[in-house]
Scaffold this motif. Structure first.
Motif, PDB file in Angstrom:
ATOM      1  N   THR A  14       0.967  -1.093  -0.032  1.00  0.00           N
ATOM      2  CA  THR A  14       0.198   0.146  -0.083  1.00  0.00           C
ATOM      3  C   THR A  14       0.750   1.366   0.056  1.00  0.00           C
ATOM      4  OG1 THR A  14      -0.017  -0.050   2.185  1.00  0.00           O
ATOM      5  CG2 THR A  14      -1.306  -1.402   1.806  1.00  0.00           C
ATOM      6  N   GLU A  15       0.048   2.631  -0.231  1.00  0.00           N
ATOM      7  CA  GLU A  15       1.144   3.867  -0.479  1.00  0.00           C
ATOM      8  C   GLU A  15       1.573   4.203   0.924  1.00  0.00           C
ATOM      9  OE1 GLU A  15       0.291   8.270  -1.007  1.00  0.00           O
ATOM     10  OE2 GLU A  15      -1.591   6.988  -1.670  1.00  0.00           O
ATOM     11  N   TYR A  16       0.956   3.560   2.231  1.00  0.00           N
ATOM     12  CA  TYR A  16       1.202   3.404   3.781  1.00  0.00           C
ATOM     13  C   TYR A  16       2.500   2.776   3.897  1.00  0.00           C
ATOM     14  CZ  TYR A  16       1.013   3.896   8.605  1.00  0.00           C
ATOM     15  OH  TYR A  16       0.889   4.610  10.234  1.00  0.00           O
ATOM     16  N   GLU A  17       2.644   1.737   3.401  1.00  0.00           N
ATOM     17  CA  GLU A  17       3.726   1.117   3.488  1.00  0.00           C
ATOM     18  C   GLU A  17       4.300   1.898   3.078  1.00  0.00           C
ATOM     19  OE1 GLU A  17       1.822  -3.299   4.319  1.00  0.00           O
ATOM     20  OE2 GLU A  17       1.803  -2.648   2.658  1.00  0.00           O
ATOM     21  N   GLU A  18       5.241   1.775   2.267  1.00  0.00           N
ATOM     22  CA  GLU A  18       5.487   2.852   0.851  1.00  0.00           C
ATOM     23  C   GLU A  18       6.160   4.073   1.333  1.00  0.00           C
ATOM     24  OE1 GLU A  18       3.736   3.003  -3.226  1.00  0.00           O
ATOM     25  OE2 GLU A  18       4.402   1.253  -3.131  1.00  0.00           O
ATOM     26  N   LEU A  19       5.155   4.316   2.067  1.00  0.00           N
ATOM     27  CA  LEU A  19       5.724   5.639   3.049  1.00  0.00           C
ATOM     28  C   LEU A  19       6.399   5.097   4.386  1.00  0.00           C
ATOM     29  CD1 LEU A  19       2.488   7.961   2.954  1.00  0.00           C
ATOM     30  CD2 LEU A  19       4.941   8.373   1.998  1.00  0.00           C
ATOM     31  N   LEU A  20       6.218   4.481   4.872  1.00  0.00           N
ATOM     32  CA  LEU A  20       6.695   4.404   6.080  1.00  0.00           C
ATOM     33  C   LEU A  20       8.389   3.560   5.957  1.00  0.00           C
ATOM     34  CD1 LEU A  20       4.446   2.401   8.307  1.00  0.00           C
ATOM     35  CD2 LEU A  20       5.154   4.648   8.296  1.00  0.00           C
ATOM     36  N   ALA A  21       8.307   2.902   4.493  1.00  0.00           N
ATOM     37  CA  ALA A  21       9.937   2.042   3.994  1.00  0.00           C
ATOM     38  C   ALA A  21      10.721   3.583   3.589  1.00  0.00           C
ATOM     39  CB  ALA A  21       9.218   1.242   3.203  1.00  0.00           C
ATOM     40  N   ARG A  22      10.509   4.672   3.624  1.00  0.00           N
ATOM     41  CA  ARG A  22      11.307   5.548   2.831  1.00  0.00           C
ATOM     42  C   ARG A  22      11.101   5.958   4.277  1.00  0.00           C
ATOM     43  NH1 ARG A  22       8.879  10.218  -2.267  1.00  0.00           N
ATOM     44  NH2 ARG A  22      10.869  11.224  -1.588  1.00  0.00           N
ATOM     45  N   HIS A  23      10.530   6.729   4.980  1.00  0.00           N
ATOM     46  CA  HIS A  23      10.405   7.752   6.170  1.00  0.00           C
ATOM     47  C   HIS A  23      10.666   7.551   7.626  1.00  0.00           C
ATOM     48  CE1 HIS A  23       9.582  10.893   3.166  1.00  0.00           C
ATOM     49  NE2 HIS A  23       8.356  10.052   2.355  1.00  0.00           N
ATOM     50  N   GLY A  24      10.588   5.725   7.383  1.00  0.00           N
ATOM     51  CA  GLY A  24      10.913   5.350   8.978  1.00  0.00           C
ATOM     52  C   GLY A  24       9.715   5.301   9.641  1.00  0.00           C
ATOM     53  N   THR A  25       8.973   6.370  10.631  1.00  0.00           N
ATOM     54  CA  THR A  25       8.021   6.711  11.388  1.00  0.00           C
ATOM     55  C   THR A  25       6.791   6.816  10.423  1.00  0.00           C
ATOM     56  OG1 THR A  25       8.184   8.138  12.396  1.00  0.00           O
ATOM     57  CG2 THR A  25       9.775   6.709  12.876  1.00  0.00           C
ATOM     58  N   HIS A  26       5.661   6.620  11.483  1.00  0.00           N
ATOM     59  CA  HIS A  26       4.248   7.654  11.119  1.00  0.00           C
ATOM     60  C   HIS A  26       4.494   8.550  10.892  1.00  0.00           C
ATOM     61  CE1 HIS A  26      -0.347   7.710  11.081  1.00  0.00           C
ATOM     62  NE2 HIS A  26       0.174   8.768  11.584  1.00  0.00           N
ATOM     63  N   GLY A  27       5.329   9.377  12.084  1.00  0.00           N
ATOM     64  CA  GLY A  27       5.167  10.802  12.403  1.00  0.00           C
ATOM     65  C   GLY A  27       6.222  11.410  10.997  1.00  0.00           C
ATOM     66  N   GLN A  28       7.005  10.818  10.724  1.00  0.00           N
ATOM     67  CA  GLN A  28       7.741  11.952   9.462  1.00  0.00           C
ATOM     68  C   GLN A  28       7.125  11.458   8.064  1.00  0.00           C
ATOM     69  OE1 GLN A  28      10.759  13.103   9.527  1.00  0.00           O
ATOM     70  NE2 GLN A  28      11.715  12.208  11.922  1.00  0.00           N
ATOM     71  N   ALA A  29       6.178  10.323   7.913  1.00  0.00           N
ATOM     72  CA  ALA A  29       5.277  10.110   6.588  1.00  0.00           C
ATOM     73  C   ALA A  29       4.269  11.404   6.849  1.00  0.00           C
ATOM     74  CB  ALA A  29       4.615   8.546   6.810  1.00  0.00           C
ATOM     75  N   ALA A  30       3.975  11.376   8.025  1.00  0.00           N
ATOM     76  CA  ALA A  30       2.350  12.704   7.926  1.00  0.00           C
ATOM     77  C   ALA A  30       3.732  14.205   8.043  1.00  0.00           C
ATOM     78  CB  ALA A  30       2.061  12.918   9.399  1.00  0.00           C
ATOM     79  N   PHE A  31       3.945  14.168   8.051  1.00  0.00           N
ATOM     80  CA  PHE A  31       4.880  15.132   7.965  1.00  0.00           C
ATOM     81  C   PHE A  31       4.881  15.734   6.688  1.00  0.00           C
ATOM     82  CE2 PHE A  31       8.877  18.109   8.042  1.00  0.00           C
ATOM     83  CZ  PHE A  31       8.428  19.340   8.056  1.00  0.00           C
ATOM     84  N   PHE A  32       5.899  14.504   6.155  1.00  0.00           N
ATOM     85  CA  PHE A  32       6.114  14.645   4.436  1.00  0.00           C
ATOM     86  C   PHE A  32       5.470  15.210   3.999  1.00  0.00           C
ATOM     87  CE2 PHE A  32       6.545  13.009   0.293  1.00  0.00           C
ATOM     88  CZ  PHE A  32       7.206  13.123   0.420  1.00  0.00           C
ATOM     89  N   LEU A  33       3.912  14.292   4.009  1.00  0.00           N
ATOM     90  CA  LEU A  33       2.618  14.421   3.391  1.00  0.00           C
ATOM     91  C   LEU A  33       2.182  16.241   3.442  1.00  0.00           C
ATOM     92  CD1 LEU A  33       0.892  11.170   3.028  1.00  0.00           C
ATOM     93  CD2 LEU A  33       2.236  12.153   1.417  1.00  0.00           C
ATOM     94  N   ALA A  34       1.915  16.410   4.460  1.00  0.00           N
ATOM     95  CA  ALA A  34       1.957  17.897   4.916  1.00  0.00           C
ATOM     96  C   ALA A  34       2.658  19.385   4.734  1.00  0.00           C
ATOM     97  CB  ALA A  34       1.637  17.605   6.896  1.00  0.00           C
ATOM     98  N   GLY A  35       3.794  18.489   3.937  1.00  0.00           N
ATOM     99  CA  GLY A  35       4.370  19.527   3.212  1.00  0.00           C
ATOM    100  C   GLY A  35       3.910  19.819   2.093  1.00  0.00           C
ATOM    101  N   ARG A  36       3.132  18.552   1.465  1.00  0.00           N
ATOM    102  CA  ARG A  36       2.834  18.865   0.124  1.00  0.00           C
ATOM    103  C   ARG A  36       1.025  18.830   0.293  1.00  0.00           C
ATOM    104  NH1 ARG A  36       7.874  17.224   0.570  1.00  0.00           N
ATOM    105  NH2 ARG A  36       9.007  16.943  -0.872  1.00  0.00           N
ATOM    106  N   GLY A  37       0.420  19.346   1.611  1.00  0.00           N
ATOM    107  CA  GLY A  37      -0.472  19.455   1.094  1.00  0.00           C
ATOM    108  C   GLY A  37      -1.812  18.488   1.204  1.00  0.00           C
TER     109      GLY A  37
END
Length: 298
Positions: A14-37
């Motif tokens: 899933t996209e969520y699993e790909e984000l975790l694999a890339r960014h390490g944690t839920h919080g880091q992934a959330a921060f990355f997406l928030a920066g892109r609206g």
């Protein structure tokens, strides 16, 4: 003694699993997406729906059946057996990804996100999996036989696809080849961006896009029609290359034949570029209706 059926669950990361694999944690992934609206909540929700669907489908498999599970990127290394019942849990495109590795096994498509997916190939809900599995494994199971397209090279390499097969350059170069179509009055040397051969199932995607762009008078096939359409993309006229053979139709037993006149061309199906045939100078490939159909549970 015959083997019990094997349920093979096909899914993709899933996209969520790909984000975790890339960014390490839920919080880091959330921060990355928030920066892109974007919000991670919607991504996480779709992930949880998919996981719940996988859990529900796995629980619906009869106890006496064998079971296995394969992720999309591992499909080209997975060995399907004749007694398998394939359950695709995800999007329509995942059915097409799995289809090229099958040889008549029944397929059940489970939609993990109703309303977001068109549901052309993933037609069912996880709650119906138990009844669908029993029906798919029974003699005379009700299925739609969807036409597939195949490419066979002169060195016996073979590729099949549910939506379309594309032949062209691996990058942004020009494809050079000699094209012959059954029923056409003559052959032609061409330089183009490649050739697309599509089925009725593919007529809702890339094939339809080319058909609309050309304003083609050819009728698009239905998914079960044993008929294909083909289009040459951006054929270039020159003293050595022509543009008279740029579209056509193939029935059962008819073929489109290309002889390569470039250092390297690739042939891949349904967007799976990682699993492509590679052809070089002088090699010939023939494309046409595949003898095998996808048996999709209705």
């Amino acid at each position: 003694m015959s083997l019990a059926p094997r349920a093979v669950l096909v899914h993709r990361t899933t996209e969520y699993e790909e984000l975790l694999a890339r960014h390490g944690t839920h919080g880091q992934a959330a921060f990355f997406l928030a920066g892109r609206g974007r919000s991670i909540d919607e991504v996480a929700l779709r992930h949880h729906r998919t996981q719940q669907a996988l859990t529900d489908v796995a629980a619906a498999v009869p106890l006496q059946w064998r079971r296995s599970r394969v992720e999309r990127r591992d499909l080209d290394r997975f060995l399907f057996g004749p007694e398998d019942v394939v359950i695709v849990v995800g999007q329509d495109g995942l059915v097409a990804n799995a289809a090229k590795y099958l040889s008549g096994q029944p397929v059940v498509g489970i939609d993990t996100d109703p309303g977001r997916n068109p549901g052309v190939l993933v037609r069912h809900r996880a709650r119906d999996a138990a009844a669908l599995l029993r029906s798919a494994a029974a003699p005379g199971a009700q299925v739609d036989s969807l036409t597939m397209v195949e490419a066979v090279a002169d060195d016996t390499q073979r590729l099949i696809a549910l939506n379309e097969i594309y032949l062209g350059p691996p990058g942004h170069q020009t494809a050079r080849y000699h094209l012959t179509a059954d029923g056409a009055p003559r052959a032609e040397a061409q330089a183009s961006s490649g050739v697309l051969v599509g089925t009725g199932t593919g007529a809702t995607g890339w094939l339809r896009s080319l058909w609309l762009e050309r304003g083609s008078e050819l009728s698009l096939p239905a998914p079960s029609d044993p008929r294909l359409l083909w289009f040459v993309r951006e054929a270039w006229p020159s003293p050595a290359t022509g543009t008279s053979l740029v579209a056509g139709e193939l029935g059962r037993g008819q073929g489109l034949e290309l002889t390569v006149e470039s250092d390297r061309l690739v042939v891949f199906g349904d967007g799976m570029e990682s699993d492509a045939l590679e052809l070089t100078w002088g090699q010939t490939v023939r494309l046409g209706v595949c003898a095998t159909s996808l048996r999709l549970a209705v």
